[in-house]
Design an enzyme around this catalytic site. Structure first.
Site, PDB file in Angstrom:
ATOM      1  CB  CYS A 268      48.338  49.017  45.737  1.00  0.00           C
ATOM      2  SG  CYS A 268      48.151  50.092  44.304  1.00  0.00           S
TER       3      CYS A 268
ATOM      4  CB  CYS B 112      40.913  50.777  43.617  1.00  0.00           C
ATOM      5  SG  CYS B 112      42.168  51.501  42.525  1.00  0.00           S
TER       6      CYS B 112
ATOM      7  CB  CYS C 259      41.590  47.133  45.278  1.00  0.00           C
ATOM      8  SG  CYS C 259      42.991  46.074  44.833  1.00  0.00           S
TER       9      CYS C 259
ATOM     10  CB  CYS D 134      46.699  37.631  32.963  1.00  0.00           C
ATOM     11  SG  CYS D 134      46.506  39.395  33.244  1.00  0.00           S
TER      12      CYS D 134
ATOM     13  CB  CYS E 100      47.832  39.197  29.586  1.00  0.00           C
ATOM     14  SG  CYS E 100      46.827  40.602  30.097  1.00  0.00           S
TER      15      CYS E 100
ATOM     16  CB  CYS F 191      42.866  43.096  28.211  1.00  0.00           C
ATOM     17  SG  CYS F 191      41.812  42.303  29.440  1.00  0.00           S
TER      18      CYS F 191
ATOM     19  NE  ARG G  10      39.634  36.912  29.866  1.00  0.00           N
ATOM     20  CZ  ARG G  10      40.356  37.900  29.339  1.00  0.00           C
ATOM     21  NH1 ARG G  10      40.568  38.998  30.027  1.00  0.00           N
ATOM     22  NH2 ARG G  10      40.886  37.786  28.139  1.00  0.00           N
TER      23      ARG G  10
HETATM   24  N1  SAM Z   1      47.122  47.635  39.879  1.00  0.00           N
HETATM   25  C1  SAM Z   1      46.715  47.473  38.541  1.00  0.00           C
HETATM   26  C2  SAM Z   1      45.543  48.313  38.171  1.00  0.00           C
HETATM   27  O1  SAM Z   1      44.763  48.672  39.024  1.00  0.00           O
HETATM   28  O2  SAM Z   1      45.398  48.613  36.969  1.00  0.00           O
HETATM   29  C3  SAM Z   1      46.453  46.040  38.146  1.00  0.00           C
HETATM   30  C4  SAM Z   1      45.706  45.084  39.067  1.00  0.00           C
HETATM   31  S1  SAM Z   1      44.011  45.487  39.405  1.00  0.00           S
HETATM   32  C5  SAM Z   1      43.709  44.436  40.789  1.00  0.00           C
HETATM   33  C6  SAM Z   1      43.116  44.868  38.005  1.00  0.00           C
HETATM   34  C7  SAM Z   1      41.611  44.998  37.963  1.00  0.00           C
HETATM   35  O3  SAM Z   1      41.018  43.973  38.732  1.00  0.00           O
HETATM   36  C8  SAM Z   1      40.971  46.266  38.509  1.00  0.00           C
HETATM   37  O4  SAM Z   1      41.023  47.329  37.607  1.00  0.00           O
HETATM   38  C9  SAM Z   1      39.543  45.817  38.731  1.00  0.00           C
HETATM   39  O5  SAM Z   1      38.760  46.032  37.580  1.00  0.00           O
HETATM   40  C10 SAM Z   1      39.688  44.310  38.991  1.00  0.00           C
HETATM   41  N2  SAM Z   1      39.388  44.027  40.407  1.00  0.00           N
HETATM   42  C11 SAM Z   1      40.203  44.255  41.453  1.00  0.00           C
HETATM   43  N3  SAM Z   1      39.614  43.916  42.623  1.00  0.00           N
HETATM   44  C12 SAM Z   1      38.379  43.460  42.301  1.00  0.00           C
HETATM   45  C13 SAM Z   1      37.289  42.985  43.080  1.00  0.00           C
HETATM   46  N4  SAM Z   1      37.341  42.931  44.403  1.00  0.00           N
HETATM   47  N5  SAM Z   1      36.172  42.592  42.438  1.00  0.00           N
HETATM   48  C14 SAM Z   1      36.106  42.645  41.081  1.00  0.00           C
HETATM   49  N6  SAM Z   1      37.108  43.109  40.309  1.00  0.00           N
HETATM   50  C15 SAM Z   1      38.231  43.512  40.894  1.00  0.00           C
HETATM   51  C1  DTB Z   2      40.198  41.718  35.447  1.00  0.00           C
HETATM   52  O1  DTB Z   2      39.366  42.396  34.808  1.00  0.00           O
HETATM   53  N1  DTB Z   2      39.906  40.979  36.484  1.00  0.00           N
HETATM   54  C2  DTB Z   2      41.090  40.362  37.023  1.00  0.00           C
HETATM   55  C3  DTB Z   2      42.177  40.797  36.040  1.00  0.00           C
HETATM   56  N2  DTB Z   2      41.479  41.681  35.160  1.00  0.00           N
HETATM   57  C4  DTB Z   2      43.447  41.354  36.507  1.00  0.00           C
HETATM   58  C5  DTB Z   2      41.315  40.653  38.460  1.00  0.00           C
HETATM   59  C6  DTB Z   2      40.148  40.283  39.328  1.00  0.00           C
HETATM   60  C7  DTB Z   2      40.548  40.500  40.719  1.00  0.00           C
HETATM   61  C8  DTB Z   2      39.525  40.035  41.690  1.00  0.00           C
HETATM   62  C9  DTB Z   2      39.885  40.307  43.092  1.00  0.00           C
HETATM   63  C10 DTB Z   2      41.145  39.645  43.585  1.00  0.00           C
HETATM   64  O2  DTB Z   2      41.358  38.444  43.356  1.00  0.00           O
HETATM   65  O3  DTB Z   2      41.925  40.322  44.264  1.00  0.00           O
HETATM   66 FE1  SF4 Z   3      46.266  49.244  43.429  1.00  0.00          FE
HETATM   67 FE2  SF4 Z   3      44.214  47.581  43.598  1.00  0.00          FE
HETATM   68 FE3  SF4 Z   3      43.844  50.001  42.595  1.00  0.00          FE
HETATM   69 FE4  SF4 Z   3      45.286  48.186  41.178  1.00  0.00          FE
HETATM   70  S1  SF4 Z   3      43.119  48.062  41.717  1.00  0.00           S
HETATM   71  S2  SF4 Z   3      45.779  50.338  41.533  1.00  0.00           S
HETATM   72  S3  SF4 Z   3      46.255  47.061  42.887  1.00  0.00           S
HETATM   73  S4  SF4 Z   3      44.453  49.519  44.726  1.00  0.00           S
END
Ligand code: SAM
Ligand code: DTB
Ligand code: SF4
Length: 329
Positions: free
Chosen positions: A58, A62, A65, A102, A134, A194, A266
């Site tokens: 990506c 973030c 992430c 989802c 979702c 959501c 959730r």
């Molecule tokens: N790329 C899209 C976005 O950022 O909207 C969708 C996937 S993103 C991984 C979805 C959500 O997962 C993020 O907004 C964040 O709130 C949550 N998330 C991602 N990595 C996480 C982590 N390491 N710990 C907790 N929540 C996480």
């Molecule tokens: C949300 O609030 N948490 C989920 C879902 N929406 C997409 C993602 C959590 C991701 C946790 C880190 C991972 O597994 O990469």
């Molecule tokens: Fe990309 Fe992760 Fe940010 Fe979603 S949360 S936009 S997958 S870097």
């Protein structure tokens, strides 16, 4: 709490929210439980299964992430899954007892073209299995939201993640208003919203309160509010952050429950580091949904047999499948 006539409020002040968050915990739990019972069955839990249909690579930064191309993590960039493989996962999720599926993609935003068409196909397939569908695909515009709605999408996940003021410390490649715009597009298309956030990224209590304030200012409230505890992923800038105190998660959930009484709250990422008792407190605080299945997007989640035992021991009942539309599952 809600106003005396039960009308949902969208004008909570930061001081009111902080006062709720900081109440003696037994009182906070009592109030949250009262609000919860006024709007939801007390022993029901929604099971949602996640699948990363496009992992890694990506462009965004973030800081939490595993899927950002900027960080060297165990989650490498993969090709997008094909539709049959996704539907195999969806079918297994339905058979295991989930009612919502989802699909996540590591995209900054949806671009039109074959990849989006494939997502629409996935949504149609998931719906045909009798599951709620979702997606979480990054930013989407109005037309894309409408196309998802037409394919049958029930909910779109797009988290505000944290307060407006802390946001810039976590993400620099897109802004808070971009996030809010996507949520408006989702709502305008008639898809349920959501949206939630993450705690444990080094934010202050005020940031948690401000995040909840913004979520509760949305009218209508998001139908689902995921509260994630940071999963500190090796290789990300947040890898060294200490785990949160589970009681902070309990307070955040209870406050979300009181501000947004009718929403599903959730208990999301981070459950593998919570004891059964800590999870019980989260349910007592008003959580009524979890992610179900061994994996979140790229990190582990509790196994289904442990969860099944937990739900049985707590007397929590997973929502029944929607057999109304489809007998296939
Ligand atoms: N790329 C899209 C976005 O950022 O909207 C969708 C996937 S993103 C991984 C979805 C959500 O997962 C993020 O907004 C964040 O709130 C949550 N998330 C991602 N990595 C996480 C982590 N390491 N710990 C907790 N929540 C996480
Ligand atoms: C949300 O609030 N948490 C989920 C879902 N929406 C997409 C993602 C959590 C991701 C946790 C880190 C991972 O597994 O990469
Ligand atoms: Fe990309 Fe992760 Fe940010 Fe979603 S949360 S936009 S997958 S870097």
């Amino acid at each position: 709490m809600t106003t005396s006539n039960g009308v949902l409020r969208h004008d909570w002040t930061l001081d009111e929210i902080l006062a709720i968050y900081r109440r003696p915990l037994l009182e906070l739990l009592h109030d949250a439980q009262e609000v919860h019972r006024g709007h939801h069955p007390p022993n029901a839990v929604q099971l949602c299964t996640l699948l990363s249909v496009k992992t890694g690579g990506c462009s965004e930064d973030c800081a939490y992430c595993s899927q950002s191309a900027r960080y060297d993590t165990a989650a490498g960039a993969e090709r997008m899954m094909d539709v049959p493989a996704v539907l195999t996962h969806a079918k297994a999720a339905a058979e295991a007892g989930a009612t919502r599926f989802c699909m996540g993609a590591a995209w900054r935003e949806v671009k039109g073209g074959p990849a989006f068409d494939r997502v629409l196909e996935m949504v149609r397939g998931v719906k045909a299995l009798g599951l709620e569908a979702c997606c979480t695909l990054g930013m989407i515009d109005e037309d894309q939201a409408r196309a998802l709605k037409e394919a049958g999408l029930d909910a779109y996940n797009h988290n505000l993640d944290t307060s407006r003021s802390f946001y810039g410390k976590v993400i620099t490649t897109r802004g808070y208003d971009d996030r809010l715009r996507t949520l408006r597009n989702v709502r305008a298309a008639g898809i349920t919203v959501c949206s939630g956030g993450i705690i444990g990224m080094g934010e202050k209590v005020e940031d948690r309160a401000a995040l909840l304030q913004t979520l509760a200012s949305l009218d209508p409230h998001p139908e689902s509010v995921p509260v994630n505890a940071l999963v500190a992923v090796e290789g990300t800038p947040l890898e060294k952050l200490p785990p949160i105190d589970p009681l902070d998660l309990v307070r955040t959930i209870a406050t979300a429950r009181i501000l947004m009484p009718a929403s599903r709250v959730r208990l999301s990422a981070g459950r593998t580091s919570l004891s059964r008792e800590a999870q019980l407190l989260c349910f007592l605080a008003g959580a009524n949904s979890v992610f179900y299945g061994e994996k979140l997007l790229t990190t582990p989640n509790p196994g289904t047999s442990d969860d099944d035992r937990l739900f049985a021991d707590l007397g929590l009942q997973p929502l029944p499948p929607d057999r109304h539309h489809h007998a296939e599952v």
